[in-house]
Design a protein around this motif. Structure first.
Motif, short mmCIF file in Angstrom:
data_model
loop_
_atom_site.label_atom_id
_atom_site.label_comp_id
_atom_site.label_asym_id
_atom_site.label_seq_id
_atom_site.Cartn_x
_atom_site.Cartn_y
_atom_site.Cartn_z
N CYS A 11 0.83 -1.21 0.00
CA CYS A 11 0.00 0.00 0.00
C CYS A 11 0.86 1.26 0.00
N LEU A 12 1.86 1.29 0.85
CA LEU A 12 2.75 2.46 0.91
C LEU A 12 3.56 2.64 -0.37
N LEU A 13 4.04 1.53 -0.92
CA LEU A 13 4.80 1.61 -2.17
C LEU A 13 3.93 2.10 -3.31
N ALA A 14 2.71 1.61 -3.41
CA ALA A 14 1.80 2.07 -4.47
C ALA A 14 1.47 3.55 -4.29
N LEU A 15 1.30 3.99 -3.06
CA LEU A 15 1.02 5.41 -2.82
C LEU A 15 2.22 6.27 -3.21
N VAL A 16 3.40 5.84 -2.85
CA VAL A 16 4.60 6.61 -3.20
C VAL A 16 4.79 6.65 -4.72
N GLY A 18 2.42 6.32 -6.98
CA GLY A 18 1.35 7.14 -7.53
C GLY A 18 1.62 8.62 -7.36
N ILE A 19 2.10 9.01 -6.19
CA ILE A 19 2.42 10.42 -5.95
C ILE A 19 3.61 10.83 -6.81
N ARG A 20 4.57 9.93 -6.98
CA ARG A 20 5.73 10.26 -7.80
C ARG A 20 5.33 10.46 -9.26
N ASN A 21 4.34 9.71 -9.74
CA ASN A 21 3.88 9.89 -11.12
C ASN A 21 3.07 11.16 -11.31
N LEU A 22 2.59 11.76 -10.22
CA LEU A 22 1.89 13.03 -10.33
C LEU A 22 2.82 14.15 -10.78
N GLY A 23 4.09 14.03 -10.46
CA GLY A 23 5.06 15.05 -10.83
C GLY A 23 5.29 16.09 -9.75
N LYS A 24 4.37 16.23 -8.84
CA LYS A 24 4.51 17.16 -7.74
C LYS A 24 3.86 16.53 -6.52
N PHE A 25 4.26 16.98 -5.36
CA PHE A 25 3.68 16.44 -4.14
C PHE A 25 2.29 17.02 -3.94
N PRO A 26 1.26 16.17 -3.79
CA PRO A 26 -0.09 16.70 -3.64
C PRO A 26 -0.26 17.41 -2.31
N LYS A 27 -0.93 18.54 -2.36
CA LYS A 27 -1.11 19.33 -1.15
C LYS A 27 -2.41 18.97 -0.42
N SER A 28 -3.27 18.20 -1.09
CA SER A 28 -4.54 17.86 -0.44
C SER A 28 -5.01 16.49 -0.94
N LEU A 29 -6.00 15.98 -0.26
CA LEU A 29 -6.62 14.73 -0.65
C LEU A 29 -7.36 14.88 -1.98
N GLU A 30 -7.76 16.09 -2.29
CA GLU A 30 -8.49 16.36 -3.53
C GLU A 30 -7.65 16.02 -4.77
N TRP A 49 -2.97 1.36 -12.98
CA TRP A 49 -2.72 0.12 -12.25
C TRP A 49 -2.09 0.39 -10.90
N ILE A 50 -1.27 1.41 -10.81
CA ILE A 50 -0.66 1.76 -9.52
C ILE A 50 -1.74 2.26 -8.56
N TRP A 51 -2.65 3.10 -9.04
CA TRP A 51 -3.71 3.61 -8.16
C TRP A 51 -4.69 2.51 -7.79
N PHE A 52 -4.97 1.58 -8.72
CA PHE A 52 -5.85 0.45 -8.39
C PHE A 52 -5.21 -0.43 -7.33
N LEU A 53 -3.92 -0.67 -7.44
CA LEU A 53 -3.21 -1.47 -6.44
C LEU A 53 -3.26 -0.77 -5.09
N PHE A 54 -3.10 0.55 -5.09
CA PHE A 54 -3.20 1.30 -3.84
C PHE A 54 -4.59 1.17 -3.24
N LEU A 55 -5.64 1.35 -4.05
CA LEU A 55 -7.00 1.28 -3.52
C LEU A 55 -7.33 -0.09 -2.96
N ILE A 56 -6.99 -1.14 -3.67
CA ILE A 56 -7.30 -2.48 -3.21
C ILE A 56 -6.55 -2.79 -1.91
#
Length: 98
Positions: A11-16, A18-30, A49-56
């Motif tokens: 879960c933590l790896l998928a979140l990291v 996913g955030i890394r693929n955003l290109g910037k650190f998200p400032k909110s849950l939105e 697939w990374i976000w699906f893995l995180f959600l599951i």
């Protein structure tokens, strides 16, 4: 207990990732919620697939950790009920409603 730790690391790896693929650190849950919402629109892309893995893995966390400690007792029913509330709340927050 090993399965719970492995699921937490996944879960933590998928979140990291996913955030890394955003290109910037998200400032909110939105921002994370919008990324998850767009992953449902394009389910076959790599980021999806990374976000699906995180959600599951995120949805399964209370079941794994709760049943790790309460499998032999009568509290396992409470773990299942609270896990269903966990899934309902976070799916409502992240996926269904804005």
């Amino acid at each position: 207990m090993l399965y719970s730790v492995v699921l937490t690391l996944i879960c933590l790896l998928a979140l990291v990732l996913g955030i890394r693929n955003l290109g910037k650190f998200p400032k909110s849950l939105e921002e994370i919620r919008l990324e998850i919402e767009t992953s449902f629109a394009t389910p076959f892309s790599g980021k999806s697939w990374i976000w699906f893995l995180f959600l599951i893995s995120f949805f399964l966390l209370p079941f794994f950790w709760g049943l790790t400690f309460f499998l032999q007792s009568d509290a396992n029913v409470l773990v299942i009920v609270l896990g269903l509330f966990w899934i309902y709340f976070w799916s409502r927050t992240l996926i269904l409603f804005r």
